[in-house]
Design an enzyme around this catalytic site. Structure first.
Site, short mmCIF file in Angstrom:
data_model
loop_
_atom_site.label_atom_id
_atom_site.label_comp_id
_atom_site.label_asym_id
_atom_site.label_seq_id
_atom_site.Cartn_x
_atom_site.Cartn_y
_atom_site.Cartn_z
N GLU A 88 0.82 -1.20 0.00
CA GLU A 88 0.00 0.00 0.00
C GLU A 88 0.85 1.25 0.00
O GLU A 88 2.03 1.22 0.34
CB GLU A 88 -0.93 0.00 1.21
CG GLU A 88 -0.21 -0.08 2.53
CD GLU A 88 -1.17 -0.38 3.67
OE1 GLU A 88 -1.80 0.56 4.15
OE2 GLU A 88 -1.30 -1.56 4.04
N CYS A 108 7.08 -6.56 7.41
CA CYS A 108 8.24 -6.01 8.10
C CYS A 108 8.60 -6.97 9.22
O CYS A 108 7.74 -7.65 9.77
CB CYS A 108 7.87 -4.64 8.69
SG CYS A 108 9.23 -3.81 9.54
N CYS A 115 2.59 -1.10 15.47
CA CYS A 115 2.54 -1.00 14.01
C CYS A 115 1.83 -2.19 13.37
O CYS A 115 2.06 -3.33 13.73
CB CYS A 115 3.96 -0.87 13.47
SG CYS A 115 4.02 -0.65 11.69
N GLY A 160 7.41 -1.61 5.97
CA GLY A 160 8.79 -2.03 5.79
C GLY A 160 9.79 -1.13 6.46
O GLY A 160 9.50 0.02 6.79
N GLU A 161 10.99 -1.69 6.69
CA GLU A 161 12.09 -0.92 7.25
C GLU A 161 13.09 -0.70 6.10
O GLU A 161 13.74 -1.66 5.64
CB GLU A 161 12.73 -1.71 8.41
CG GLU A 161 14.10 -1.23 8.85
CD GLU A 161 14.22 0.27 9.11
OE1 GLU A 161 13.31 0.86 9.73
OE2 GLU A 161 15.23 0.86 8.68
N SER A 192 12.57 7.14 6.63
CA SER A 192 12.38 6.89 8.05
C SER A 192 12.89 5.51 8.43
O SER A 192 12.56 4.52 7.78
CB SER A 192 10.88 7.01 8.39
OG SER A 192 10.69 6.83 9.77
N SER A 215 12.71 6.87 13.93
CA SER A 215 11.58 6.62 14.82
C SER A 215 12.12 6.40 16.21
O SER A 215 12.72 5.38 16.49
CB SER A 215 10.81 5.40 14.34
OG SER A 215 10.34 5.63 13.03
N LEU A 216 11.90 7.39 17.07
CA LEU A 216 12.49 7.32 18.40
C LEU A 216 11.46 6.80 19.41
O LEU A 216 11.66 5.78 20.04
CB LEU A 216 13.00 8.73 18.77
CG LEU A 216 14.10 8.82 19.81
CD1 LEU A 216 15.30 7.96 19.46
CD2 LEU A 216 14.54 10.27 19.99
N HIS A 217 10.38 7.52 19.59
CA HIS A 217 9.24 7.12 20.42
C HIS A 217 9.54 6.94 21.91
O HIS A 217 8.66 6.50 22.67
CB HIS A 217 8.57 5.84 19.87
CG HIS A 217 8.21 5.88 18.42
ND1 HIS A 217 7.72 7.01 17.80
CD2 HIS A 217 8.27 4.93 17.45
CE1 HIS A 217 7.49 6.75 16.52
NE2 HIS A 217 7.83 5.51 16.28
N CYS A 334 0.39 2.92 8.74
CA CYS A 334 1.15 1.91 7.99
C CYS A 334 0.59 0.52 8.13
O CYS A 334 0.41 0.02 9.23
CB CYS A 334 2.57 1.80 8.50
SG CYS A 334 3.24 3.28 9.10
N1 SAH Z 1 10.31 1.22 9.41
C1 SAH Z 1 10.45 2.64 9.32
C2 SAH Z 1 9.42 3.34 8.46
C3 SAH Z 1 7.98 2.91 8.52
S1 SAH Z 1 6.89 3.52 9.69
C4 SAH Z 1 10.50 3.23 10.71
O1 SAH Z 1 10.37 2.51 11.67
O2 SAH Z 1 10.74 4.43 10.82
C5 SAH Z 1 6.73 5.26 9.61
C6 SAH Z 1 6.48 5.86 10.98
O3 SAH Z 1 5.17 5.55 11.48
C7 SAH Z 1 7.45 5.37 12.03
O4 SAH Z 1 7.86 6.45 12.81
C8 SAH Z 1 6.60 4.39 12.84
O5 SAH Z 1 7.15 4.18 14.09
C9 SAH Z 1 5.27 5.10 12.82
N2 SAH Z 1 4.10 4.28 13.11
C10 SAH Z 1 3.89 2.98 12.83
N3 SAH Z 1 2.68 2.59 13.26
C11 SAH Z 1 2.11 3.68 13.82
C12 SAH Z 1 0.85 3.92 14.44
N4 SAH Z 1 -0.04 2.96 14.58
N5 SAH Z 1 0.61 5.16 14.90
C13 SAH Z 1 1.51 6.15 14.76
N6 SAH Z 1 2.70 5.99 14.19
C14 SAH Z 1 3.01 4.75 13.72
#
Ligand code: SAH
Length: 354
Positions: A88, A108, A115, A160-161, A192, A215-217, A334
């Site tokens: 997608e 992924c 995710c 995907g990563e 990302s 993606s830190l979080h 995603c």
């Molecule tokens: N694998 C890569 C890129 C894909 S995800 C990565 O991890 O960065 C793109 C962004 O969306 C990332 O920051 C991921 O952590 C975030 N993400 C994934 N699922 C999410 C969700 N349900 N709500 C908010 N952000 C989400």
């Protein structure tokens, strides 16, 4: 599955056409046709050459299966690959142009708890030409051309990563930014990553000055590991060093993604800890409220709490924005669309059997 002709750069296409006994300039016709989103069977070359190409290459490696349009204008594209896999992509329309979010893998294997893309693990990597085709077919379907594109910015934030599919992604970026092609500048591209440190360092050497996003979080390794298994392999301190290395090599400031999760990473103390971690760095923080995924238990925060978190960061001197969440009504996060589509199919299958 046959090979993907869109994987080839112009010089590679030249070698190919010469090997087929054709004149070198045919390669330009093929390259430009493909970059306009044409199928091999539509290329402006002889029927003989088209037939030769079709023996070895997929006519349409990425086919639009369905398009969902959100009330806010966001469009979600569900694509079928030549082997039947589904991926997608999302097209978001802003005042300053359209941004397309592309997938880099089918599924992924990073296992982030929030995710939807990782729910069934990794099925396979996408090739460079498949990733590129996501953009080529959308540009065409939106009425764009090579001169007047309908896609202006690209973000590698779909399923995907990207750095788990490093070689194909780097090749894709070279094709995307190549002259004579769709030619989207690296400045208009964001990649990302969940923070695969060795690949981040290798990427700094490639000389592609895009917007590197991590993606830190969370602001400690312990907290991060609660939602991101990759935190057990790579430490935040090393991620920051790799970001600095990228800045040193490219002069581009980097970006952190921080999805706000209720009761997990979104209290005042988390904001101050994040600010302390990032203070003085050439970076920007993108906050987003967690998009709740029905297969996952994690909860989002209210808009008010998200703005409060943003306020703490700003007060602590951190450059940050709260991203508008778009396309919620069409499964914007995603992997959500693919996951729900696969579920529906599964259910359809089941009810047919019953
Ligand atoms: N694998 C890569 C890129 C894909 S995800 C990565 O991890 O960065 C793109 C962004 O969306 C990332 O920051 C991921 O952590 C975030 N993400 C994934 N699922 C999410 C969700 N349900 N709500 C908010 N952000 C989400």
């Amino acid at each position: 599955m046959k090979d993907i002709l869109q994987d080839l750069s112009l010089p590679e296409l030249e070698v190919l056409v010469l090997s087929l006994g054709e004149k070198k300039f045919r390669a330009v016709q093929i390259f430009q046709g493909l970059m306009q989103g044409k199928k091999i069977s539509e290329l402006p070359v002889s029927a003989t050459l088209r037939a030769q190409l079709l023996e070895k290459y997929e006519d349409e490696p990425v086919r639009i299966q369905e398009v969902f349009t959100s009330a806010d204008g966001t469009k979600k594209y569900l694509f079928a690959l030549a082997d039947g896999n589904l991926i997608e992509s999302v097209l978001m329309k802003y005042k300053y142009g359209a941004t397309q979010c592309v997938s880099t893998q089918v599924g992924c294997r990073m296992g982030c708890k929030f995710c939807a893309s990782t729910l069934n693990g990794l099925l396979r990597n996408l090739t460079a030409g498949e990733i590129l085709s996501e953009i080529l077919v959308v540009n065409r379907s939106e009425g764009g051309t090579l001169k007047e594109r309908a896609v202006h910015n690209v973000v590698l934030m779909g399923s995907g990563e990207p750095f788990d599919n490093y070689d194909n992604v780097v090749k894709f970026l070279r094709l995307l930014t190549a002259e004579g092609g769709i030619n989207i500048s690296a400045r208009n591209v964001s990649l990302s990553t969940c923070g695969l440190v060795p690949k981040m360092r290798a990427f700094a050497e490639e000389g592609i000055p895009l917007n590197l996003t991590v993606s830190l979080h969370a602001s400690t390794d312990e907290e991060r590991a609660r939602t991101m298994p990759v935190a057990n392999a790579y430490k935040i301190a090393d991620i920051l060093k790799a970001c600095d290395y990228y800045f040193q090599k490219t002069g581009r400031r980097y970006i952190f993604e921080y999805s706000l999760i209720g009761g997990e990473n979104s209290d005042e103390k988390h904001a101050h800890a994040l600010a302390a971690l990032l203070k003085g760095r050439p970076c920007h923080v993108n906050l987003i409220r967690l998009n709740e995924v029905k297969e996952r238990t994690l909860k989002t925060v209210t808009e008010k709490d998200a703005y409060r978190f943003l306020g703490y960061l700003e007060k602590d001197g951190i450059s940050a924005t709260l991203r508008r969440s778009m396309g919620n009504d069409i499964g914007g996060a995603c992997g959500q669309l693919r996951a729900s589509y696969l579920k529906d199919k599964e259910n359809d299958g089941r009810s047919a059997e019953e």
